[in-house]
Design an enzyme around this catalytic site. Structure first.
Site, short mmCIF file in Angstrom:
data_model
loop_
_atom_site.label_atom_id
_atom_site.label_comp_id
_atom_site.label_asym_id
_atom_site.label_seq_id
_atom_site.Cartn_x
_atom_site.Cartn_y
_atom_site.Cartn_z
N GLU A 134 31.95 25.72 48.74
CA GLU A 134 30.94 24.94 48.03
C GLU A 134 30.25 24.05 49.06
OE1 GLU A 134 32.43 22.67 44.71
OE2 GLU A 134 34.10 24.04 44.45
N LYS B 284 29.13 20.61 50.64
CA LYS B 284 29.66 19.23 50.67
C LYS B 284 28.45 18.31 50.52
CE LYS B 284 32.74 16.18 53.27
NZ LYS B 284 32.01 14.95 52.95
N ARG C 131 32.02 10.18 46.23
CA ARG C 131 33.00 10.87 45.39
C ARG C 131 33.34 9.96 44.21
NH1 ARG C 131 37.38 14.19 47.37
NH2 ARG C 131 38.15 15.41 45.59
N ARG D 239 36.17 6.67 45.27
CA ARG D 239 37.27 7.30 45.98
C ARG D 239 38.42 6.33 46.23
NH1 ARG D 239 36.92 10.66 51.71
NH2 ARG D 239 38.96 10.08 52.45
N GLU E 16 30.67 14.47 42.67
CA GLU E 16 29.90 13.71 43.63
C GLU E 16 28.75 13.02 42.91
OE1 GLU E 16 29.67 12.95 47.95
OE2 GLU E 16 31.13 13.96 46.67
N ARG F 82 46.72 17.89 51.87
CA ARG F 82 47.80 18.85 52.06
C ARG F 82 47.27 19.98 52.94
NH1 ARG F 82 51.87 18.19 48.08
NH2 ARG F 82 51.88 15.96 47.57
N LYS G 78 37.17 20.54 54.93
CA LYS G 78 35.75 20.15 55.00
C LYS G 78 35.21 20.62 56.34
CE LYS G 78 37.14 15.45 56.34
NZ LYS G 78 37.06 14.02 55.98
#
Length: 530
Positions: A229, A231, A236, A251, A276, A395, A401
């Site tokens: 997707e 960014k 966020r 965030r 977003e 993780r 990103k």
């Protein structure tokens, strides 16, 4: 024991400031939380996580208060040398007539109770009385606590991790209930020490920790395993609607509902979404505008009708955590995506849309699409493992990103200012400029990272030996040094004389090989406008 109660908090702050090791910081916080009494440790956690607000105490009030007791010139010179207001005041504050040993101990909770319920007019006298009861180290802790500007090198996440480790809890479980509790967190410590069950946030519109991404460092990933997707260059947000209440969280977990009432008002379907927050650009046909445009909406407590009309906000949806009361976080991304598409179909299309999955035959094709993406609102690409659950934090191997390559420009160092904390002895904040067609140098940005410790020492020496003027804490240099500056994008700005503002500028190289006259021009930078 001298200033015994505040001493423990002062020792904690002192240890955090001078400790670089993450594990050592975790131990310092954990040891304090196990030893400190309630509710002191709860208020300390509020301060460490940025949730302590004492509105009557402002930096300007403290500065005026100390200048009544200390020569203002001496204070200004000392502040410039030390680099931290709290430390400067703690050291300069006149010793009281009665020694601190003869005064009753002061606790963290007493500080919060006194300053939290006081008017601004009464705050100086109350704060001065407390400062008189403490020695220099405890005065430093008091000032940090009262202003909320700890700057001790830890994040809210690290403080929660320390609490979890200290009491044998799962940090994700702590995060899950954190925003449903208020300082000083008595239910949290009752649970931590086995006196009560885990607090529940089931019927409260609380924040859940975001799933985060690692930077993509390998050469490629298999798009059969990962979905791609864009960014987007907004902020966020998490949308929560529970028991008839709607909240928007940043965030960091800050409640920003009041800043975007049109978005909150349009979200009335029970559930929790991740997305977003963007602003529509009229000149872009209603598509997402740049972050620079979004900034017109950020931080506003009251939003005028004109602002709502000029900068209409919407959310581009990424993921779904809850569909009604059903927790979907353990489902794989592919299943959550299908649920999100069905959920989004019920929402107002003026305020919500889906972040589309990028159609690319393979990674090479995706790389080509990314390289050509210079849309004002695109930062790069997100890669999400199709089989991954939604888990808090970063993780390995789940989300990546892949930011677009930065732009670079050669700029001339103009001004420098000392940093704070560990950098208070160095000139580490640099303002740089580009040339106009008439040969004038105008500021285009400011950066304080991107260089190594050795380069910082070199730059500090250059500033000190090439200073031509001083303006308080700021030094003007002789405009001889070229810095290669990397930045994500550049935008029109009415706040800067150059008319430009860089997004995320950082020093990527010191160009001792390049004459200042060969640095870039304003016109060259304008070609990168988005």
């Amino acid at each position: 024991m001298r200033c015994a109660i505040m001493r423990a908090f002062a020792d904690l702050l002192d240890g955090l400031i001078y400790t670089r090791s993450r594990n050592a910081k975790l131990k310092l916080i954990g040891d304090y939380l196990r030893a400190a009494p309630d509710p002191d440790r709860g208020w300390a956690m509020a301060a460490l996580t940025g949730r302590l607000d004492l509105p009557a105490v402002k930096p300007a009030l403290i500065r005026a208060m100390v200048e009544e007791r200390v020569d203002p010139v001496l204070y200004a010179m000392s502040r410039d040398f030390v680099g931290d207001s709290a430390e400067t005041i703690a050291l300069l504050w006149p010793e009281p007539a009665a020694a601190p040993e003869t005064m009753a101990p002061l606790t963290v909770s007493q500080v919060v109770a006194t300053l939290g319920g006081i008017s601004r007019s009464d705050a100086p006298a109350a704060l001065a009385t407390m400062l008189d009861r403490l020695d220099a180290d405890a005065r430093f802790a008091l000032l940090k606590l009262s202003t909320g500007a700890l700057r001790v090198g830890i994040s809210a996440r690290l403080a929660k991790t320390a609490l979890a480790r200290a009491f044998g809890l799962d940090v994700e479980a702590v995060e899950e209930v954190w925003h449903g509790l208020a300082p000083p967190y008595a239910p949290l410590f009752d649970w931590a020490e086995g006196r009560a069950a885990q607090p529940s946030a089931r019927d409260l519109p609380v924040f859940r920790p975001f799933m985060l991404a690692h930077p993509l460092e390998q050469e490629s990933v298999d798009l059969a395993d990962y979905a791609a997707e864009w960014k987007w260059d907004g902020i966020r947000v998490q949308l929560v609607h529970v028991a008839g209440e709607t909240r928007l969280y940043s965030r960091a977990g800050d409640d920003i509902t009041h800043s975007f009432p049109e978005v909150a008002g349009a979200f009335a379907t029970p559930g929790v979404l991740d997305g977003e927050l963007l602003v529509k650009g009229a000149f872009q046909g209603g598509e997402a505008a740049s972050f620079n445009t979004l900034q017109q909406r950020l931080g506003r407590k009251l939003v005028s009708a004109k602002t709502l009309a000029d900068y209409p906000a919407f959310v581009r949806l990424y993921d779904i955590l809850f569909d009604g009361a059903e927790d979907l976080r353990d489902l794989p991304w592919s299943a959550r995506r299908a649920r999100l598409e069905r959920f989004a179909a019920r929402l107002d299309p003026e305020r919500f849309d889906l972040s589309a999955v990028i159609a690319a035959a393979d990674f090479a094709a995706l790389e080509e699409l990314r390289a050509g993406a210079r849309d004002a609102s695109i930062e790069g690409v997100m890669l999400k493992r199709r089989s991954a659950p939604y888990v808090a934090g970063r993780r390995a191997g789940l989300w990546y990103k892949w930011k677009r390559d930065p732009l670079v420009a050669d700029c001339v160092l103009m001004y420098a200012q000392r940093g704070s904390g560990k950098r208070s002895s160095f000139y580490s904040d640099y303002t740089f400029g580009a040339w106009t067609a008439e040969g004038a140098l105008l500021p285009v940005g400011k950066a304080y990272f991107g260089f190594t410790d050795e380069e910082l020492k070199w730059l500090d020496h250059h500033v000190r030996t090439h200073t031509v003027n001083r303006f308080g804490p700021v030094r003007e240099t002789d405009k001889s040094l070229v810095l290669e500056v990397a930045f994500d994008s550049i935008h029109e700005s009415r706040r800067h004389k150059s008319g430009l503002a860089m997004r995320f500028p950082r020093i990527s190289r010191i160009r001792t090989d390049k004459p200042a006259r060969e640095a870039d021009t304003i016109e060259t930078l304008r070609k990168h406008l988005t």
